[in-house]
Design a protein around this motif. Sequence first.
Motif, PDB file in Angstrom:
ATOM      1  N   GLU A 469       0.819  -1.205   0.000  1.00  0.00           N
ATOM      2  CA  GLU A 469       0.000   0.000   0.000  1.00  0.00           C
ATOM      3  C   GLU A 469       0.856   1.260   0.000  1.00  0.00           C
ATOM      4  O   GLU A 469       0.344   2.357  -0.161  1.00  0.00           O
ATOM      5  CB  GLU A 469      -0.990  -0.018   1.174  1.00  0.00           C
ATOM      6  CG  GLU A 469      -0.400   0.249   2.549  1.00  0.00           C
ATOM      7  CD  GLU A 469       0.273  -0.947   3.175  1.00  0.00           C
ATOM      8  OE1 GLU A 469       0.412  -1.995   2.489  1.00  0.00           O
ATOM      9  OE2 GLU A 469       0.696  -0.851   4.352  1.00  0.00           O
ATOM     10  N   GLN A 470       2.183   1.087   0.191  1.00  0.00           N
ATOM     11  CA  GLN A 470       3.037   2.280   0.192  1.00  0.00           C
ATOM     12  C   GLN A 470       3.896   2.368  -1.063  1.00  0.00           C
ATOM     13  O   GLN A 470       4.790   3.196  -1.159  1.00  0.00           O
ATOM     14  CB  GLN A 470       3.948   2.269   1.430  1.00  0.00           C
ATOM     15  CG  GLN A 470       3.148   2.419   2.711  1.00  0.00           C
ATOM     16  CD  GLN A 470       4.018   2.280   3.937  1.00  0.00           C
ATOM     17  OE1 GLN A 470       5.235   2.277   3.856  1.00  0.00           O
ATOM     18  NE2 GLN A 470       3.373   2.156   5.089  1.00  0.00           N
ATOM     19  N   ILE A 471       3.656   1.450  -2.009  1.00  0.00           N
ATOM     20  CA  ILE A 471       4.486   1.452  -3.206  1.00  0.00           C
ATOM     21  C   ILE A 471       3.648   1.790  -4.431  1.00  0.00           C
ATOM     22  O   ILE A 471       2.665   1.118  -4.729  1.00  0.00           O
ATOM     23  CB  ILE A 471       5.182   0.092  -3.384  1.00  0.00           C
ATOM     24  CG1 ILE A 471       6.158  -0.118  -2.220  1.00  0.00           C
ATOM     25  CG2 ILE A 471       5.931   0.029  -4.715  1.00  0.00           C
ATOM     26  CD1 ILE A 471       6.676  -1.500  -2.098  1.00  0.00           C
ATOM     27  N   VAL A 472       4.036   2.880  -5.110  1.00  0.00           N
ATOM     28  CA  VAL A 472       3.325   3.289  -6.319  1.00  0.00           C
ATOM     29  C   VAL A 472       4.068   2.724  -7.516  1.00  0.00           C
ATOM     30  O   VAL A 472       5.296   2.821  -7.589  1.00  0.00           O
ATOM     31  CB  VAL A 472       3.266   4.833  -6.422  1.00  0.00           C
ATOM     32  CG1 VAL A 472       2.486   5.259  -7.653  1.00  0.00           C
ATOM     33  CG2 VAL A 472       2.660   5.424  -5.164  1.00  0.00           C
ATOM     34  N   VAL A 473       3.314   2.107  -8.414  1.00  0.00           N
ATOM     35  CA  VAL A 473       3.912   1.522  -9.610  1.00  0.00           C
ATOM     36  C   VAL A 473       3.545   2.388 -10.806  1.00  0.00           C
ATOM     37  O   VAL A 473       2.375   2.702 -11.012  1.00  0.00           O
ATOM     38  CB  VAL A 473       3.384   0.093  -9.853  1.00  0.00           C
ATOM     39  CG1 VAL A 473       4.107  -0.548 -11.026  1.00  0.00           C
ATOM     40  CG2 VAL A 473       3.531  -0.749  -8.602  1.00  0.00           C
ATOM     41  N   ILE A 474       4.553   2.801 -11.586  1.00  0.00           N
ATOM     42  CA  ILE A 474       4.296   3.618 -12.773  1.00  0.00           C
ATOM     43  C   ILE A 474       4.937   2.915 -13.969  1.00  0.00           C
ATOM     44  O   ILE A 474       6.158   2.822 -14.067  1.00  0.00           O
ATOM     45  CB  ILE A 474       4.917   5.031 -12.623  1.00  0.00           C
ATOM     46  CG1 ILE A 474       4.423   5.679 -11.324  1.00  0.00           C
ATOM     47  CG2 ILE A 474       4.588   5.903 -13.823  1.00  0.00           C
ATOM     48  CD1 ILE A 474       5.205   6.913 -10.925  1.00  0.00           C
ATOM     49  N   PRO A 475       4.114   2.383 -14.879  1.00  0.00           N
ATOM     50  CA  PRO A 475       4.707   1.728 -16.053  1.00  0.00           C
ATOM     51  C   PRO A 475       5.302   2.766 -16.993  1.00  0.00           C
ATOM     52  O   PRO A 475       4.726   3.847 -17.172  1.00  0.00           O
ATOM     53  CB  PRO A 475       3.530   1.011 -16.713  1.00  0.00           C
ATOM     54  CG  PRO A 475       2.309   1.659 -16.174  1.00  0.00           C
ATOM     55  CD  PRO A 475       2.653   2.285 -14.867  1.00  0.00           C
ATOM     56  N   THR A 476       6.451   2.464 -17.592  1.00  0.00           N
ATOM     57  CA  THR A 476       7.066   3.436 -18.492  1.00  0.00           C
ATOM     58  C   THR A 476       6.562   3.263 -19.921  1.00  0.00           C
ATOM     59  O   THR A 476       6.961   3.994 -20.810  1.00  0.00           O
ATOM     60  CB  THR A 476       8.597   3.320 -18.474  1.00  0.00           C
ATOM     61  OG1 THR A 476       8.939   2.010 -18.916  1.00  0.00           O
ATOM     62  CG2 THR A 476       9.137   3.549 -17.089  1.00  0.00           C
ATOM     63  N   GLN A 477       5.687   2.294 -20.131  1.00  0.00           N
ATOM     64  CA  GLN A 477       4.962   2.128 -21.392  1.00  0.00           C
ATOM     65  C   GLN A 477       5.878   2.064 -22.610  1.00  0.00           C
ATOM     66  O   GLN A 477       5.612   2.695 -23.630  1.00  0.00           O
ATOM     67  CB  GLN A 477       3.968   3.276 -21.572  1.00  0.00           C
ATOM     68  CG  GLN A 477       3.017   3.404 -20.411  1.00  0.00           C
ATOM     69  CD  GLN A 477       2.426   4.783 -20.342  1.00  0.00           C
ATOM     70  OE1 GLN A 477       1.905   5.273 -21.314  1.00  0.00           O
ATOM     71  NE2 GLN A 477       2.520   5.405 -19.180  1.00  0.00           N
ATOM     72  N   GLY A 478       6.933   1.321 -22.502  1.00  0.00           N
ATOM     73  CA  GLY A 478       7.807   1.146 -23.654  1.00  0.00           C
ATOM     74  C   GLY A 478       8.541   2.410 -24.058  1.00  0.00           C
ATOM     75  O   GLY A 478       9.016   2.526 -25.173  1.00  0.00           O
TER      76      GLY A 478
END
Lengths: 802, 222
Positions: A469-478
């Motif tokens: 719950e404290q980790i934000v995931v941001i995909p770099t989308q290629g």
Amino acid sequence: MLRSYIKIALRGLVKQKLYSFINIVGLAIAIAFCALIFLFVRDEVTHDNFHKKADQLYRVIYLRKEDDGSLSADAMTPPPLGPAFQTEFPEVVRMARWKKRGEVVNYKGQSFRESIALADPDFFEMFSFPLIQGDPQTVLQDRNSVVLREQIVRKYFGDKDPIGKLISIKMGSKFYDFTVSGIAKNIPGNSSITFDFLVSHDRIKDFTPERYLNQWTGSTTLTFVELRESASVSGLKSKFPSFIRKHLGSVIEEHKGGDYSAVQFELQPLKDIYLNTKMRPFYMAGSNPLYSYILFGIALLILIIAAINYTNLAIARSTTRLREIGVRKVLGANKKKLVNQFLGEALFFGFVSLCLGIFLAEVFLPLFNNFVNKNLSMDYFSNWTTLASLVSLMFFVGLISGSYPALFLSRFRPAEVLRSRLKIGGRSQFSRWLVVVQFALSIFLIISTLVMTHQLRYLRNQNLGFRGEQIVVIPTQGSPQGTQLVNRFRNELAFHKNVVNVSGSSAAISNDNTYAICPVRFQTKQVMTHYFFIDHEFLKTMGLEVIQGRDFSRDYTADPQQSVIVNETLVKEMGWDLAIGKKIRTFLGRKEPLTVVGVVKDFHFESLHNQIQPAIFYIEPRRQLDFIYVKIRPSDIPSTLGLLGETWKKNAPNFPFIHSFLDEEFQKLYQNEERWKTVLGYTSVFAIVISCLGLFGLSALAITRRTKEIGIRKVLGASVSGLVSMVSMDFLKLILFANIIAWPLAYYAMHRWLQDFAFRIEIEIWEFLLASVIAAAITVLAVSFQAIKAALADPAESLRYE
Amino acid sequence: MIKMRDINKYYSTGFVKTFVLRNIDLDVKEGEFLTIMGPSGAGKSTLLHILGMLDTPSNGEYFFYDKPVHRMSERQLSDLHKNHIGFVFQSYHLIDDLTVYENLETPLLYKKVKGSERKGKIADMLDRFHMVAKKNLFPNQLSGGQQQKVAVARAIIIDPRLILADEPTGNLNTKEGKEVMDLLKELNENGTTIIQVTHSEKNAAYGRRIINLLDGWIVDKP
């Protein structure tokens, strides 16, 4: 005559409010439930039937012989297959290859991640996706054109005409401008092929190296073919072996030792694709038909139970109607007329219930749509099967529920009836068993719901090894600068008070279908292992504990490309006592073996369906990182997320900011289970309500039969509470039987269900006891209502006519 | 009109046969007013029900207008009594959920009498029994005497040749009882055959012939 029957039925309905209420509500609930299930099942089994050429369309399936001799089927085919089919087989009129990928779309400074579909130009000629604008023959001819779905047009262009406008779509590593050439109508919910953006299949070249495009060994796309109307499928199939010899001959000679049965093609009808669970769906929607069968079975059971409840109630009520029947016979009614009257009455009840049922179905439809994830509607007029099935539902209910009372009641001799010599049905074993079955079903459903809830709660609360719950995931989308993005994020956010740490990884943690698996060899031992490309900060950001050796550190220049961190499970699988310093070989790194420098405590990187697998962590600067992981402090989360968004906009202006929390990502892996738990939960409420109504009816019947006995017992000095418990005990015995049936079935079913999870709860006895207590409590409530009424009645009343 | 020969009626309970009627021979001529008397349990009602074809004898022969009732199907029986036989019961047996008007209408519906004719007949009946004002009431809104009058009206609305009355005054007070009996007498004088079951000597006096039943047998003296 009919008018007289209707009058009687209506007056009966008003006079016997409670019975009518129970009958109508019970049937209406069952009808509503069936109507919803009908819509669901129909939607499932008629998927893709709307294409005009549905019967001529096939998907080509590629079968390969595995090392153990078995054939594995796959819908993915080599790119040259489609064109070769079309030129070499006269049966194939058209073909369209089909592929989908997630890409970023830019228009006027906005950017979104969208699903981009690729198809050959004949696509709109083969499939019935009507175009609002654009010519189906030419709309995909140009490799720079794009067809948009109606709703997507609204999203990007509002009310403006988009035709001829340019829109920028990323393909592979670069953005290209596409001209909007057509608008497609929104796609029906029962299509397994869907698209938002559709471009020419030729664009596959943008992200697939040339050498893969022309070879027959690599499968990268789906192939659909349209056969001539008169074409024989078996005739076409018989030509496949020579086709395979021609195109794949050299490959088979080289790799399969000349075994020509090692590669085969199959044609799968379009209509069969959706419910086929054997093959992975690939770029199309698929569903498991088992759910349809189960739901349909439960719906049918509930309907029959409701109908038989009506029967029980009708028989219970018949004492008051026997005289009417006797008089009618005296006045000249024959058996047929009476049967008609009672069937008619049941149909009348069926009709009233149908109306109420449709109303209920409409009320619950949005909720139902929500949890089956469909967009169903009661299309009474546009689809004749809806109305037809509703009407036949009414007749089914009417006939099932009416026939027994009709035959039962019309059978009596008037003389017996009028002299009230008649005893209403002995102890009907049949209806007693019915109650047992009803309650067994309810108890089964309650237990299942409880166990599923318990398991899902367990999954939610299970310690994954990190604080999701404290980790934000941001995909770099290629993005071509994934690693750079991670570093910029780290540099810009390093000193912010609410950001603890920033790191990156190549593979998503929280993915059950990862392909990032490779063999790891140590001496003679080989273990299939998940691999993650990470950076120096990853373990720290995730809060993972190193239990042997050390974490990666910038102080060791040899860490990138030469060192590796492994997880506990790998150590166990390898059978190492001391992991540090071991040299392992993988396809990663250079020719040199990799040195294990640390062991990380086991944590979950897949759903709890699976055991923790062996994993290695490796730093490879040449590989772009695909996910940014940001550990944040739990205070003032909205402003922290805002900050992350701004940082993203600054550094990757062409890509939309997509983010989620890691614990949410894990929850998504259990969506299916959550949905089925909800469906079962609702179903058990339905089942309980209807069972209650049935029990109510049966207790009314029993008490009618025992009125005299109750009267006599009362004269002899029995107390009200004694009488109530006497009557209730009779029914509690039935509940006991229901438990005996339901417990083993529920245990078996839930045991099987839990096998799907590597991490699972033990089935506990309280789940069974609670379900039984609920059933028993409901029984006592339903029965005692009648029993108290009978016990309180003046005995003189019940004994007068004897 | 009616000829019964050697009619027996018994119930088998286990190995024992309980006889209700034994060797009944009975002839009834058209236009008779017959009274069946006897103590409780003598089999009076059973005999009446068999006469009215509501019950079947265990054995024996029963001819109605020379037709063998004992060999008829249910459909034929129901045709016979919907056209020829009217019933009056001690406890009226009106249909509770139907109004006076509708109760009168029911036998006509079963006889498939046409709408206009039906209305005319019901209107005549209501008129004759002074019930016009009560035609839309339900049975439980009427007194016992009134209910029985409706029952009699319902019995005769089909112009039956035979009326069977099972203690028609049993639940009525003296005045109401007399009214009903006078009605039956009047019908008989107009040619309808009447068979009544009663305990009451006074009612029996309306009839012209009395048979006595005792333990299922026809006996000469009570």
